[in-house]
Design an enzyme around this catalytic site. Sequence first.
Site, short mmCIF file in Angstrom:
data_model
loop_
_atom_site.label_atom_id
_atom_site.label_comp_id
_atom_site.label_asym_id
_atom_site.label_seq_id
_atom_site.Cartn_x
_atom_site.Cartn_y
_atom_site.Cartn_z
N ARG A 56 0.88 -1.37 0.14
CA ARG A 56 0.16 -0.34 -0.31
C ARG A 56 0.81 1.52 -0.16
NH1 ARG A 56 -2.78 4.44 -0.69
NH2 ARG A 56 -4.85 5.21 0.40
N HIS A 59 2.06 7.09 1.35
CA HIS A 59 0.54 8.29 1.26
C HIS A 59 0.36 9.07 2.36
CE1 HIS A 59 -0.91 4.93 3.13
NE2 HIS A 59 -1.83 5.13 3.58
N HIS A 61 -3.67 11.11 5.27
CA HIS A 61 -4.36 11.38 4.95
C HIS A 61 -4.56 13.20 5.18
CE1 HIS A 61 -5.08 6.65 4.50
NE2 HIS A 61 -4.38 6.67 6.04
N GLU A 66 -4.86 7.26 11.48
CA GLU A 66 -5.45 5.99 11.27
C GLU A 66 -4.66 5.01 12.27
OE1 GLU A 66 -4.13 4.52 7.07
OE2 GLU A 66 -3.71 2.76 7.59
N HIS A 105 2.89 7.41 5.34
CA HIS A 105 2.75 6.57 5.96
C HIS A 105 3.23 5.04 4.57
CE1 HIS A 105 -0.84 7.11 6.79
NE2 HIS A 105 -1.16 5.42 6.06
N GLU A 128 -10.57 6.23 1.78
CA GLU A 128 -9.41 5.29 1.49
C GLU A 128 -9.02 5.30 0.00
OE1 GLU A 128 -7.58 3.68 3.34
OE2 GLU A 128 -6.29 2.85 1.42
MN MN Z 1 -2.68 5.03 5.45
#
Ligand code: MN
Length: 345
Positions: A56, A59, A61, A66, A105, A128
């Site tokens: 993943r 990125h 937020h 999170e 992260h 998301e």
């Molecule tokens: Mn995340």
Amino acid sequence: MSSENSDKLPEFKFSLSGQQARELPMGWAKQATVTDFPVSKNIAGVLMELKPNGLRELHWHANAAEWGFVISGNVRTTIIDPQGRYETNEFKEGDIWYFPRGHGHSIEGLGPDGTTFMLVFDNGAFSEFATFSITDWLSQTPVEIVSKNLQTDAVDLNNLPDKEVYIAEIKEKIESKKLDSTPLTHKYSLLSQIPLRDCDGGKLWIASSEEFPISTTMTGGILVLNPGALRELHWHPNADEWLYVISGKIRLTVFASSGLSSVVELSENEIGYTPMGYGHSIENTGDSDCRLLIVFNSGTYEEISLSSWLSSNPDELVSANLNLPRDIVKKFPKKEAFILSGNKK
Ligand code: MN
Ligand code: MN
């Protein structure tokens, strides 16, 4: 319950099974946000699976912290904070992480089987699928800027993705050395701890900011109930409660005041939601233990249970209030029961 009654209340239940996954070769994600689940104004959830070497991507937020719980497998994360401090951690089943809002992260599935985890965010309007991903960013920025920033000739950047990758594949082995310069760790091994409550009918493990100091805006844990056991009637003065059924079957009762209430049956892969201050209880209605992920949008864990409330008042007062004889009131639990076993006394 009358249908007239339940019409006035939102749905307190949402099934992830019916949700469309965002699916990529190295993993997938499904989400429950306020858009699909209107009562969940303050908390959103994302179930994700990553294959080994599925990344993943880097990125952040913009509008939520999170909180992650590893349901199965092994995971590695990297994170940086605004002071430039960083941490790399590896997680196994039962471990949690907390990433403050806006901190950059990444999350990587490790061998042998990859991983499944639940992410919980302290904002129902989180999505998301609208996160700030590095490939999206760099592909949206003029190449001269990226080239200057990375001190690299533009021609050498031809392979940069031209849109968001979301889940990438790691092709070379990463040295699994632990890098750490943050004063507070982002990792907590929840299920390796002693449960906060250990009752005949079940157990609760909790990580608030007391146990897990970096987790200042969220508290989360695992509740296990034996068949027939009841997490007694209670409320949380300071937080909404978001609940995900990892395994088993439960009945959630939600009391909304003003003669309004709802009884909700939940099973595996379903989410329940109790707004702040609403009275509620959880009963295991299946024939095996149920395992629930429970998350609150506050770093402080607060609750008041029916049995502790009643037992803290004079019997005469309770007797008059409930219109019951005092010898009946005397049989009520004399302290907080928390979880009542399903076995008859
Ligand atoms: Mn995340
Ligand atoms: Mn609760």
